[in-house]
Design a protein around this motif. Structure first.
Motif, mmCIF file in Angstrom:
data_model
loop_
_atom_site.group_PDB
_atom_site.id
_atom_site.type_symbol
_atom_site.label_atom_id
_atom_site.label_comp_id
_atom_site.label_asym_id
_atom_site.label_seq_id
_atom_site.Cartn_x
_atom_site.Cartn_y
_atom_site.Cartn_z
ATOM 1 N N GLU A 201 -6.063 -2.298 2.790
ATOM 2 C CA GLU A 201 -7.210 -1.643 3.418
ATOM 3 C C GLU A 201 -8.515 -2.128 2.817
ATOM 4 O O GLU A 201 -8.549 -2.617 1.685
ATOM 5 C CB GLU A 201 -7.075 -0.126 3.258
ATOM 6 C CG GLU A 201 -5.822 0.444 3.914
ATOM 7 C CD GLU A 201 -5.639 1.922 3.638
ATOM 8 O OE1 GLU A 201 -5.446 2.675 4.622
ATOM 9 O OE2 GLU A 201 -5.667 2.321 2.456
ATOM 10 N N GLY B 260 6.781 -2.355 3.096
ATOM 11 C CA GLY B 260 5.442 -2.678 3.571
ATOM 12 C C GLY B 260 4.356 -2.376 2.550
ATOM 13 O O GLY B 260 4.489 -1.466 1.729
ATOM 14 N N THR B 261 3.297 -3.170 2.600
ATOM 15 C CA THR B 261 2.095 -2.952 1.790
ATOM 16 C C THR B 261 0.908 -2.906 2.733
ATOM 17 O O THR B 261 0.626 -3.892 3.423
ATOM 18 C CB THR B 261 1.904 -4.080 0.767
ATOM 19 O OG1 THR B 261 2.983 -4.051 -0.173
ATOM 20 C CG2 THR B 261 0.580 -3.923 0.035
ATOM 21 N N LYS B 262 0.233 -1.775 2.765
ATOM 22 C CA LYS B 262 -0.925 -1.634 3.647
ATOM 23 C C LYS B 262 -2.171 -2.041 2.878
ATOM 24 O O LYS B 262 -2.515 -1.436 1.863
ATOM 25 C CB LYS B 262 -1.044 -0.200 4.148
ATOM 26 C CG LYS B 262 -2.121 -0.020 5.202
ATOM 27 C CD LYS B 262 -2.070 1.357 5.817
ATOM 28 C CE LYS B 262 -3.087 1.495 6.939
ATOM 29 N NZ LYS B 262 -3.036 2.828 7.583
ATOM 30 N N SER C 54 2.431 -0.077 -2.516
ATOM 31 C CA SER C 54 2.646 0.357 -1.131
ATOM 32 C C SER C 54 1.344 0.320 -0.345
ATOM 33 O O SER C 54 1.359 0.146 0.873
ATOM 34 C CB SER C 54 3.218 1.768 -1.095
ATOM 35 O OG SER C 54 4.504 1.798 -1.675
ATOM 36 N N SER C 55 0.232 0.504 -1.046
ATOM 37 C CA SER C 55 -1.076 0.373 -0.408
ATOM 38 C C SER C 55 -2.056 -0.191 -1.421
ATOM 39 O O SER C 55 -1.865 -0.077 -2.642
ATOM 40 C CB SER C 55 -1.557 1.722 0.127
ATOM 41 O OG SER C 55 -1.728 2.636 -0.925
ATOM 42 N N THR D 224 -0.847 -4.700 7.444
ATOM 43 C CA THR D 224 0.322 -4.359 6.634
ATOM 44 C C THR D 224 1.166 -5.604 6.459
ATOM 45 O O THR D 224 1.380 -6.360 7.423
ATOM 46 C CB THR D 224 1.127 -3.234 7.293
ATOM 47 O OG1 THR D 224 0.306 -2.073 7.410
ATOM 48 C CG2 THR D 224 2.355 -2.886 6.449
ATOM 49 N N TYR E 189 4.815 -7.340 5.048
ATOM 50 C CA TYR E 189 6.234 -7.079 4.773
ATOM 51 C C TYR E 189 6.900 -8.332 4.210
ATOM 52 O O TYR E 189 6.690 -9.434 4.721
ATOM 53 C CB TYR E 189 6.988 -6.706 6.058
ATOM 54 C CG TYR E 189 6.583 -5.410 6.693
ATOM 55 C CD1 TYR E 189 5.612 -5.371 7.691
ATOM 56 C CD2 TYR E 189 7.185 -4.210 6.320
ATOM 57 C CE1 TYR E 189 5.242 -4.178 8.290
ATOM 58 C CE2 TYR E 189 6.821 -3.007 6.923
ATOM 59 C CZ TYR E 189 5.848 -3.001 7.895
ATOM 60 O OH TYR E 189 5.492 -1.812 8.490
ATOM 61 N N SER F 195 -2.097 -3.243 13.388
ATOM 62 C CA SER F 195 -1.773 -2.008 14.084
ATOM 63 C C SER F 195 -1.509 -2.246 15.575
ATOM 64 O O SER F 195 -2.332 -2.859 16.267
ATOM 65 C CB SER F 195 -2.917 -1.011 13.914
ATOM 66 O OG SER F 195 -2.620 0.203 14.546
ATOM 67 N N GLN G 115 2.858 -10.519 8.422
ATOM 68 C CA GLN G 115 1.667 -9.691 8.558
ATOM 69 C C GLN G 115 1.770 -8.933 9.863
ATOM 70 O O GLN G 115 2.133 -9.516 10.885
ATOM 71 C CB GLN G 115 0.418 -10.588 8.587
ATOM 72 C CG GLN G 115 -0.888 -9.866 8.808
ATOM 73 C CD GLN G 115 -2.000 -10.848 9.159
ATOM 74 O OE1 GLN G 115 -1.998 -11.473 10.210
ATOM 75 N NE2 GLN G 115 -2.970 -10.983 8.272
#
Lengths: 107, 124
Positions: free
Chosen positions: A105, A101-103, A9-10, A85, A87, A40, A37
């Motif tokens: 960072e 979603g995968t955030k 997920s992250s 993020t 999807y 924000s 993709q």
């Protein structure tokens, strides 16, 4: 409805890293798997459609693979602009469900 | 350039109606299916509806079926979403998006052009 489950997920990674995001469908979806993709505050952008077809203008460091129920998105060498993020989405049958979603960072 | 511009969002009370529009330019609008996708605050993407290139095939998510109506006017290059009986859970940014092809019953391969989104807030 077909459920789409992404993992992780992250994710924290560094510039230059190779990153893989996985997506699992609750039933076979043939080749109807797309990756987006989203940065924000912005609209999503398609990266990959039909499992592995790179959308025009998308850098070649992005690639997709898989079949049936298990799929992956790989970024071969992370760039600063890739932190966003991601999807997955199935377009095999309605409702055309997205993963959660995968955030991604910066580490 | 290829562009989609949504309009019509706003604040509305539960049970009331709102109509969203999406103006397309820079491509042959009548050759592509179109979708609405929404995103609740801080949440993921939710597909809402699709209309085929000629308007002959329309499909909805169960969460909006019977309350929302998607339509298109190919003479005006415009996509619409009529939203009736709005609920708190309909609060979201609504995006219109172009399909990569002509849409159902043909294969759907995802969405390659997106608008900037319009915000709908359902609140008393």
């Amino acid at each position: 409805d077909i459920q789409m489950t992404q993992s992780p997920s992250s994710l924290s990674a560094s510039v230059g890293d190779r990153v893989t995001i996985t997506c699992r469908a609750s039933q076979s979806i043939s080749i109807y798997l797309n990756w987006y993709q989203q940065k924000s505050g912005k609209a999503p952008k398609v990266l990959i459609y039909a499992v592995s077809s790179l959308q025009s203008g998308v850098p070649s460091r992005f690639s997709g693979s898989g079949s049936g129920t298990d799929f992956t998105l790989t970024i071969s060498s992370l760039q600063p602009e890739d932190f966003a993020t991601y999807y997955c989405q199935q377009s095999y049958s309605t409702p055309y469900t997205f993963g959660q979603g995968t955030k991604l960072e910066i580490k | 350039q290829v562009q989609l511009v949504e309009s019509g969002g706003g604040v509305v009370q539960p049970g009331r109606s709102l109509r969203l529009s999406c103006a397309a330019s820079g491509f042959s609008f009548n050759s592509y299916a179109m979708h609405w996708v929404r995103q609740a605050p801080g949440k993921g993407l939710e597909w809402v509806a699709v209309i085929s290139y000629d308007g002959s095939n329309i499909l909805y998510a169960d969460s909006v079926k019977g309350r929302f109506t998607i339509s298109r006017d190919n003479s005006k290059n415009t996509l619409n979403l009529q939203m009736n009986s709005l609920r708190d859970e309909d609060t979201a940014v609504y995006y219109c998006a172009r399909d990569l092809g002509r849409g159902p019953p043909a294969a759907v391969y995802g969405m390659d052009v997106w608008g900037q989104g319009t915000t709908v807030t359902v609140s008393s």
